[in-house]
Design an enzyme around this catalytic site. Structure first.
Site, PDB file in Angstrom:
ATOM      1  CD  GLU A 151      -2.812   1.470   0.243  1.00 13.77           C
ATOM      2  OE1 GLU A 151      -2.961   0.620  -0.660  1.00 13.77           O
ATOM      3  OE2 GLU A 151      -3.391   2.558   0.248  1.00 13.77           O
ATOM      4  CE  LYS A 161      -2.546   4.925  -1.455  1.00 14.08           C
ATOM      5  NZ  LYS A 161      -3.831   4.802  -1.889  1.00 14.08           N
ATOM      6  CD  GLU A 197      -3.010   5.390  -5.851  1.00 15.17           C
ATOM      7  OE1 GLU A 197      -4.158   5.233  -6.271  1.00 15.17           O
ATOM      8  OE2 GLU A 197      -2.741   5.426  -4.623  1.00 15.17           O
TER       9      GLU A 197
END
Ligand code: GLU
Length: 578
Positions: free
Chosen positions: A451, A455, A458
């Site tokens: 994760e 992040k 992105e």
């Protein structure tokens, strides 16, 4: 979360309210409504967003009214459940933001007393309670009604033929009053007020205000109190973002509250999961990572195997078992997740949807829906919805394991508040100059690493990958260099010793390592190039704290690089195609 607005003055209230609601739609947008005090109370409530062109409002005469744009928490989005809600006589109208926790018992009591309810919302108890107490005037009735409510609220009330005023009450939900010249407004934030005045009063918890065109009187426990007006210096956009430069940062900072709410969503084990022998979970992106965290948390304490599947792949290897299938999707409209759930239904598996949007498509497919209650998430990169998914799923693991995580879940929000204050500019320097970033963790911290990397890629557009730390020697090691920093999540526990060795192996290749470890851990802070401390705690607090640190690291790196934070290129908030 939702947006409320009230207007009292000399302009046609309906158009002021509708224009104001448009500006509050970022707070909620599944349905809307207004009530205007003319000869009688005129009411308009609609499912869906406010249309561009809206001539109907011209038929509303009256210069006082209230409005609402909803983000449903109790009862699906529909015309009936939209606010304002009325009492039995249709003379009292209320818009409410928040959650009335004891609404079921109040509703029962009121129904026994003869009140008839029109909606499934928690909010509707408010007008009926006010009606019940209305003998001594509206202000006193509101005061008595608030004495019966537990939970959170900001609400506005108008009464037919009432003495030209709006009554407002607030507890734990925001409410701002705008003081114009011969006109007054009240709203969830100052954005819709700025068109009329820059003078505002921020109400405090337990305040009750009586608002007339010429001013406002504020009361606490029945006594008059002074609430001085201040001038807004922020722009409209600043106000919407609560003063944060981006929605993403605002949403990161909402997480202590979101987590505290999410771990309370489930009060008992859903029937579907009673005595369950195995589970399948389908999801995409961040939701998939939340699913993997759930797998680690549940399997270590309950011996219930969890298959965690990418929703887009699920249909290519159908479930051999008929175990319940849980779909996790923030928007409830994720095409791959919804079609995976359809496939699960075709195998006759019981289905559960975990989503942030009540009434979304997934809620019509699943046998049961668990609602995240994270409020609308505007930033494309998921943050608070991810934490809410972790909160709800950890609570599920807790219920399936007979309470193994109970005590720690209830205080995990404190760990997030702690790391929100953390500063790590040197880590941001290192990341913003990197060619690639590798994130590593083991056990439940492997999905945390996934994760964290997601992040980063992105929003900063830096190539970032997450690995199970054990895998890094099986290939990715070939890529390590001075400008490929590694970020290692290394709290105490069963993964600690071996992570410690992995970090040393990486450093021996001349690669800088940023380590997230417990504040008191001298050993790990000594071997790391940069150390980011986490508060003392346990596996749950470590998961939440490290997730939030990695969100902040991605956010600050992207800000440093001047990226478009809330709307990264090529990405969409809601992925509605397979
Ligand atoms: N609980 C209320 C409802 O579901 C208000 C929702 C909100 O504040 O978003 O209608």
């Amino acid at each position: 979360v939702c947006g409320i607005i009230g207007y009292i003055g000399s302009r046609p209230a309906a158009s002021v309210l509708i224009e104001g609601l448009r500006q509050l739609e970022y707070r909620g947008y599944d349905s809307f409504g207004i009530a205007v005090n003319g000869q009688k109370i005129g009411l308009l409530k609609r499912n869906g967003r406010i249309p561009e062109d809206f001539p109907e409002i011209n038929s509303f005469l009256g210069t006082a009214g209230i409005g609402h744009t909803r983000w449903a928490t109790h009862g699906i989005p529909s015309d009936r459940n939209a606010h304002p809600h009325l009492d039995c006589s249709g003379r009292i109208a209320v818009v409410h933001n928040g959650i009335i926790e004891n609404y079921l018992s109040l509703k029962k009591e009121l129904e026994q007393g003869g009140h008839c309810f029109q909606s499934e919302t928690d909010s509707e108890v408010i007008p009926h309670l006010i009606e019940e107490y209305s003998g001594k005037g509206l202000l006193e009735a509101v005061r008595r009604a608030t004495g019966r409510l537990t939970g959170s609220y900001a609400f506005l009330v108008i009464e037919e033929g009432g003495r030209g005023r709006i009554i407002a009450a607030k507890k734990s939900s925001p409410l701002v009053i705008g003081c114009g010249d011969g006109e007054m407004l009240a709203a969830s934030d100052a954005t819709p007020i700025l068109d009329y005045t820059e003078r505002v009063i921020y109400l405090e918890d337990d305040d009750i205000a009586s608002i007339s065109p010429d001013g406002v009187e504020v009361f606490q426990n029945g006594c008059r109190v002074e609430r001085p007006a201040s001038l807004i210096e922020w722009s409209r956009e600043d106000v919407k973002r609560g003063g944060f430069p981006h929605f993403m940062e605002k949403e990161i900072f909402e997480q202590p509250e979101v987590l505290a709410n999410s771990v309370r969503v489930l009060t008992e084990l859903p029937d579907i999961l009673e005595g369950v022998k195995g589970l399948t979970l389908v999801a995409c992106g961040s939701s998939f990572h939340a699913g993997l965290i759930f797998k680690y948390l549940l399997e270590r304490v309950a011996g219930i195997p969890v298959r965690c599947e990418l929703a887009s792949e699920f249909k290519y290897h159908p479930s051999p078992a008929r175990d319940p299938v849980i779909a996790v999707t923030q928007s409830g409209e994720t095409a791959d997740t919804n079609s995976a759930l359809q496939v699960a239904r075709s195998y006759n598996c019981p289905t559960i949807a975990i989503t942030n949007v009540l009434g979304s498509s997934v809620t019509r497919i699943a046998d049961m829906v668990i609602f995240l209650k994270a409020g609308p998430e505007i930033s494309v990169a998921a943050t608070k919805s991810f934490i809410a998914q972790c909160g709800v799923l950890a609570r599920l693991a807790d219920l399936l394991s007979g309470g193994k995580y109970r005590t720690t879940l209830l205080k995990a929000n404190v760990a997030i508040s702690d790391v929100l204050r953390a500063e790590f500019e040197d880590a941001v320097d290192l990341c913003s100059g990197a060619r690639s970033l590798f994130y590593i963790g083991r056990g439940a911290f492997y999905p945390v690493a996934l994760e964290g990397a997601l992040k980063m890629k992105e929003i900063s557009y830096i190539h970032a990958e997450g690995f199970a730390a054990g895998e890094i020697k099986h290939g990715p090691f070939a890529l390590l260099s001075e400008d490929t920093p590694v970020i290692a999540v290394c709290p105490p526990g069963e993964t600690y010793e071996v992570m410690n060795s992995n970090i040393k192996e990486i450093k021996a290749r001349g690669t800088p390592v940023i380590v997230l470890g417990r504040r008191s851990d001298r050993e790990i802070s000594r071997i790391s190039d940069l150390f980011i401390p986490m508060p003392e705690g346990d596996i749950i607090t470590d998961i939440m704290a490290s997730t939030v640190i990695l969100q902040l690291l991605a956010y600050r790196t992207a800000v440093r690089l001047g990226r478009e934070i809330d709307r990264p290129k090529n990405l969409a908030k809601c992925v509605t195609v397979e």
